[in-house]
Design an enzyme around this catalytic site. Structure first.
Site, short mmCIF file in Angstrom:
data_model
loop_
_atom_site.label_atom_id
_atom_site.label_comp_id
_atom_site.label_asym_id
_atom_site.label_seq_id
_atom_site.Cartn_x
_atom_site.Cartn_y
_atom_site.Cartn_z
N ASN A 112 -31.83 27.55 9.37
CA ASN A 112 -32.49 29.08 9.52
C ASN A 112 -32.60 29.10 10.84
OD1 ASN A 112 -34.43 30.79 8.75
ND2 ASN A 112 -36.10 29.78 9.64
N HIS A 114 -34.79 30.99 13.83
CA HIS A 114 -36.13 31.82 14.10
C HIS A 114 -36.24 32.10 15.67
CE1 HIS A 114 -40.57 31.71 13.89
NE2 HIS A 114 -40.86 30.96 14.85
N SER A 141 -34.49 29.29 17.99
CA SER A 141 -33.96 27.96 17.62
C SER A 141 -33.32 28.08 16.30
CB SER A 141 -35.23 27.25 17.15
OG SER A 141 -36.42 27.31 18.09
N ASP A 150 -40.44 26.64 9.08
CA ASP A 150 -39.77 26.67 10.76
C ASP A 150 -40.16 25.25 11.30
OD1 ASP A 150 -39.34 29.19 10.46
OD2 ASP A 150 -41.20 29.97 11.01
#
Ligand code: GRF
Length: 233
Positions: A112, A114, A141, A150
């Site tokens: 992911n 973020h 990040s 997250d």
């Protein structure tokens, strides 16, 4: 063989675009096999269609449960050649938590981006929350995904100065420019087999400690961005 990828989007898909561009430029040895969304109107789907990449989209509200929606996504992704041990799933502005069942289908292979320096400011408004808080350094990040929002092991982060009174939108825009460098860089490492998770730590084989930007775009990225992934100033 290029690493097969599924990319999950809910919105504009500019991060998807940055990855496609670096694949085209020969900087990432991977192939986006399918782009998946829970929003039919997500522009990320259009970006995929323009390139002839298969897309799949269904509103999650049509499904009886979170598990049912995720099980359908797992089926679609597997149909495109991504499964445990083969390929990876990239979240690029996908605005839903994934179930443990989904994550178990792709162990150590869901990533992911973020727009904050985790663990600060998790959640859907990372950049705006950082601006409201009044931080002097913000950033983004890329991390492996685990069952907590997250939260998984961090692959790369980039920090940018936050200017007093700048507001969330301007800060988010500057962070997004860096996202478009660090996400393709992380995917390139993943596709090249250069990442190893050791507990909370991600080892990046043959990485340099950090890259600095310049006066036009001040930033610090750690580990260092490699040639081909530096932001255009
Ligand atoms: C990015 O800021 C990303 O960090 C966050 O959602 C936004 C998606 O932007 N997770 P885009 O759809 O890639 O343009």
């Amino acid at each position: 063989m290029p690493m097969p990828l599924a990319v999950l989007v809910s919105g504009g898909g500019s991060n998807l675009q940055s990855i496609l561009d670096k694949i085209d430029a020969g900087c990432i040895d991977a192939e986006v096999r399918v782009v998946v969304s829970n929003k039919a109107e997500a522009y990320g789907l259009e970006r995929a269609r323009k390139r002839g990449i298969p897309t799949w989209s269904r509103p999650h509200t049509e499904f009886a449960s979170r598990q049912a929606f995720d099980a359908e996504m797992v089926r679609v992704i597997a149909d495109h050649g991504i499964s445990a041990g083969t390929g990876a799933v990239l979240l690029a502005g996908f605005m839903r938590m994934l179930t443990p069942e989904f994550l178990r289908a792709f162990p150590e292979a869901v990533v992911n981006i973020h727009p904050a320096l985790l663990p600060s400011f998790p959640g859907v408004h990372g950049a705006a929350d950082a601006a409201d808080y009044g931080v002097r350094l913000a950033g983004c990040s890329v991390h492996f995904v685990d069952e907590i929002m997250d939260h998984g092991p961090v692959i790369i982060q980039a920090a940018v100065p936050a200017l007093p009174g700048e507001g969330g939108e301007a800060l988010a825009a500057r962070i997004l420019r860096l996202e478009h460098s660090i996400y393709p860089q992380a995917v390139a490492w993943l596709a090249a087999g250069r990442l190893k998770i050791e507990g909370r730590h991600v080892m990046v084989k043959r990485a340099q400690p950090a890259t600095w930007g310049d006066a036009a775009l001040p930033y610090l990225a750690s580990p260092a961005l490699e040639p081909g992934f530096l932001p255009a100033s």
